[in-house]
Design an enzyme around this catalytic site. Structure first.
Site, PDB file in Angstrom:
ATOM      1  N   LYS B  45       0.469  -1.097   0.068  1.00 29.74           N
ATOM      2  CA  LYS B  45      -0.089  -0.077  -0.185  1.00 29.74           C
ATOM      3  C   LYS B  45       1.248   1.144   0.107  1.00 29.74           C
ATOM      4  CE  LYS B  45      -3.328   3.331   1.067  1.00 29.74           C
ATOM      5  NZ  LYS B  45      -4.323   3.306  -0.345  1.00 29.74           N
ATOM      6  N   ASN B  69     -11.660   4.805  -7.768  1.00 27.35           N
ATOM      7  CA  ASN B  69     -11.509   5.443  -6.344  1.00 27.35           C
ATOM      8  C   ASN B  69     -11.322   6.787  -5.844  1.00 27.35           C
ATOM      9  OD1 ASN B  69      -8.695   5.109  -4.810  1.00 27.35           O
ATOM     10  ND2 ASN B  69      -8.886   4.891  -6.895  1.00 27.35           N
ATOM     11  N   GLY B  72      -6.727   7.942  -1.838  1.00 27.28           N
ATOM     12  CA  GLY B  72      -6.039   9.662  -1.239  1.00 27.28           C
ATOM     13  C   GLY B  72      -4.996   8.809  -0.319  1.00 27.28           C
ATOM     14  N   ASN B 127       6.240   6.264  -6.639  1.00 29.92           N
ATOM     15  CA  ASN B 127       4.955   6.836  -7.275  1.00 29.92           C
ATOM     16  C   ASN B 127       4.160   8.455  -7.719  1.00 29.92           C
ATOM     17  OD1 ASN B 127       1.834   7.059  -7.689  1.00 29.92           O
ATOM     18  ND2 ASN B 127       1.395   5.855  -6.167  1.00 29.92           N
ATOM     19  N   CYS B 130      -0.468   9.061  -8.606  1.00 28.50           N
ATOM     20  CA  CYS B 130      -1.201   8.883  -7.646  1.00 28.50           C
ATOM     21  C   CYS B 130      -2.111   9.830  -8.305  1.00 28.50           C
ATOM     22  CB  CYS B 130      -1.783   8.901  -6.240  1.00 28.50           C
ATOM     23  SG  CYS B 130      -2.934   9.252  -5.594  1.00 28.50           S
ATOM     24  N   VAL B 191      -0.114   0.774 -16.292  1.00 24.94           N
ATOM     25  CA  VAL B 191       0.141   2.189 -15.786  1.00 24.94           C
ATOM     26  C   VAL B 191      -1.062   2.255 -14.315  1.00 24.94           C
ATOM     27  CG1 VAL B 191      -0.462   2.886 -17.948  1.00 24.94           C
ATOM     28  CG2 VAL B 191      -2.386   2.234 -16.705  1.00 24.94           C
ATOM     29  N   ASN B 192      -0.906   3.463 -13.757  1.00 24.59           N
ATOM     30  CA  ASN B 192      -1.477   3.917 -12.756  1.00 24.59           C
ATOM     31  C   ASN B 192      -2.880   4.477 -12.852  1.00 24.59           C
ATOM     32  OD1 ASN B 192      -2.801   4.760 -10.127  1.00 24.59           O
ATOM     33  ND2 ASN B 192      -0.491   5.639  -9.233  1.00 24.59           N
ATOM     34  N   THR B 193      -3.788   4.342 -12.238  1.00 25.72           N
ATOM     35  CA  THR B 193      -5.008   4.706 -13.304  1.00 25.72           C
ATOM     36  C   THR B 193      -5.522   5.642 -13.438  1.00 25.72           C
ATOM     37  OG1 THR B 193      -6.409   6.316 -10.897  1.00 25.72           O
ATOM     38  CG2 THR B 193      -6.302   3.431 -10.431  1.00 25.72           C
ATOM     39  N   GLY B 217      -9.663  -1.293 -12.984  1.00 20.29           N
ATOM     40  CA  GLY B 217     -10.087  -2.460 -14.554  1.00 20.29           C
ATOM     41  C   GLY B 217     -10.358  -3.172 -15.319  1.00 20.29           C
TER      42      GLY B 217
END
EC number: 1.3.-.-
Lengths: 258, 303
Positions: B45, B69, B72, B127, B130, B191-193, B217
């Site tokens: 995480k 999502n 945060g 990261n 985010c 990739v990140n979201t 997803g």
């Protein structure tokens, strides 16, 4: 050894309790772990492309001899509606057992259990599990009208049953918090438990706090994973933002920022 | 016997299947379902220097074939991790990688210095992507100068494998990949979201407290796959493929496009056993295709 499982169950019963509530019974071909009131299962909704995530449901009854779990499914949206269309014999993928149970009453407790809407299931389960004599267990159930109430007469062997309905068609007229069982004297109870709509639980918590009676509520925040990794179902508490799925769904009202 | 082992820079994964940061907690949560050592690794995480409460509820909205999502980066900070979580997971027989976040470069550096001391953590995932925090995060990852600066400064204080996690919310992701490669990144993960949004039309309100959030997803898989392929062709460092992986075939597709390792993310919300099934599925695939090693899949796309 795993503590949580993902398994296919067979639907052995799906029957309408009224227009919006269904009793769904599912059977496993393996032994069930211990499942307590307040704990829940996360069910995959199949053949519904638009539904990506599972849907969580409180466990209502457990039959360890037959490996059967029962749930009361109330139609709230697309997912629950699709689930209530399932036929006996179909398979259901379940993630279980999830969440924590209530603080069990001790032998000298007198308890009040309040259920509204889909919150009836864990309240009945807890009444049965409490092991207390009937005279020390009051169950108060609320719904809009007689038609919206579920017939729970078989629970008379575990508790005194009281009803509130908004139109007065069953029991006393009004919300559960207007019922005489609730308004007379909360201090005759040593523990109060509630599960139901947010507004109902907040109103109960307010009075329980004022009367200084122990009170636990079971929350129904929106979830993605159900086992504590996505951090989506959080509830603000005195201990910070906690996952309802793993730290709850049962919370003591004194820990909530209500 | 097929060999599932793959290498990423100088660390070895027993198989190419890992779990994505933000979807596997600290590997203890999935350990309630299956043995942690069954997977190649865990991207833990997202962790920050200090405690973060994250965003307000609601943080999640279901979308067609996926979800948004807006968590945060809720976490208790690196010191809590080191004292309370690390001892519990340190003996898991798998690669444990910390996802490192900061609002400022100083935060990234201070956090990385602490992680550098942890023996069992062989890599960090930096990261810079985010989408759900107001400061830092994606702000660094959407421009070449920002991405270069954070990578350069963290590289100075980190001795082990440095993986930089890239945002897809950019005009050309391969430019960013080349930029971080130039500053000493050992690998990139992507990739990140994708930044997205959902609205309740009846109430005329956003479904997330933050209005926008990160889409994940299977809905994002084709775009993620394309980006992995582009980046793998643009850089010499290895690539970790992420984005909507639900099946062994999905994982293999990312490897064929050039990924050395894959991360499974949102899929485990649907079924926590999916990662284990993907490992088995990759093994079956290799046998069916008479391949000896999973590493033969990497970049093996025939065009």
């Amino acid at each position: 050894m795993p503590k949580k499982f993902v398994k296919e169950f067979t639907v052995i019963e799906n029957s309408a309790l009224n227009a919006t509530n269904f009793l769904i019974k599912v059977q496993s071909d393996t032994e069930l772990p211990e499942i307590k009131p307040g704990q829940f299962v996360n069910i995959e909704i199949k053949e519904a492309e638009e539904i990506f995530l599972r849907r969580p449901f409180s466990v209502f009854e457990v039959d360890y001899e037959k490996n059967v779990i029962s749930m009361i499914v109330k139609i709230l949206g697309r997912g629950s509606r699709k689930l209530t269309e399932i036929k006996a014999g179909s398979k259901l993928s379940m993630v279980y057992p999830l969440g924590k149970t209530f603080t069990y009453p001790s032998a000298d407790d007198k308890i009040l259990l309040i259920g509204g809407g889909s919150g009836v299931a864990p309240m009945l389960f807890l009444a049965k599990e409490s092991g207390l004599p009937v005279e020390n267990v009051d169950i108060l159930l609320g719904a809009r009208s007689k038609e919206d109430h579920i017939n729970v007469d078989s629970y008379k062997q575990y508790a005194n049953l009281h009803y509130a309905s908004e139109d007065g068609s069953l029991g006393e007229k009004g919300f559960v918090t207007q019922h005489s069982v609730f308004t007379n004297n909360l201090n005759i109870y040593t523990k109060i438990y509630a599960c139901g709509p947010d507004g109902m639980m907040r109103a109960i918590a307010k009075e329980a706090k004022a009367a200084d009676v122990f009170c636990e509520v079971s929350l129904e925040n929106l979830m993605a994973c159900g086992f504590g990794v996505c951090l989506c179902c959080i509830e603000p508490t005195t201990k910070g933002n906690l996952c309802v799925c793993t730290e709850g769904p049962v919370f003591n009202i004194n820990d909530l920022k209500w | 016997m097929v060999d599932l082992k793959v290498k990423l820079h100088d660390i070895e994964f027993k198989n190419p299947v890992t779990l994505a940061s933000g979807t596997c907690g600290f590997a203890r949560e999935t350990a309630e379902f299956f043995e942690p050592g069954l997977l190649g690794g865990y991207f833990l995480k997202g962790t920050t220097l200090k405690n973060r409460d994250g965003n307000n509820y609601p943080r999640m909205a279901e979308t067609p074939s996926g979800m948004l999502n807006a968590v945060g980066l809720q976490n208790k900070g690196i010191d809590y991790f080191i004292e309370n979580i690390y001892p519990e997971i340190v003996n898991y027989d798998t690669q444990l990688i910390i996802n490192v976040n900061g609002s400022t470069v100083e935060d990234y550096i201070a956090l990385t210095e602490k992680v550098n001391e942890l023996d069992k953590i062989n890599a960090i995932e930096l990261n810079i992507s985010c989408p759900n925090v107001k400061e830092g995060g994606m702000a660094f990852g959407v421009s070449c100068p920002g991405a270069e600066m954070v990578t350069r400064e963290v590289r100075k204080v980190y001795d082990k494998t440095l993986i930089v996690k890239l945002s897809p919310n950019v005009t050309d992701i391969s430019e960013i990949a080349r930029a971080v490669e130039g500053q000493g990144a050992d690998a990139v993960s992507l990739v990140n979201t994708f930044l997205g949004m959902a609205i309740d039309a009846e109430k005329r309100e956003p479904l997330l407290s933050t209005i926008t959030g990160g889409l994940s997803g299977p809905a994002i898989k084709p775009i993620a796959l394309r980006m992995v392929w582009q980046v793998a062709n643009a850089v010499k460092i290895p690539v970790v493929g992420i984005g909507g992986i639900m099946t062994a075939s999905d994982a293999i597709e990312f490897m064929l496009a050039g990924a050395s390792v894959v991360q499974v993310g949102t899929a485990i919300f649907k079924d926590p056993m999916i990662p284990v099934k993907i490992v088995e599925g990759i093994e079956d695939y290799l046998k069916r295709h008479n391949m000896q090693s999973a590493s033969e899949l990497i970049g093996a796309l025939q065009v």
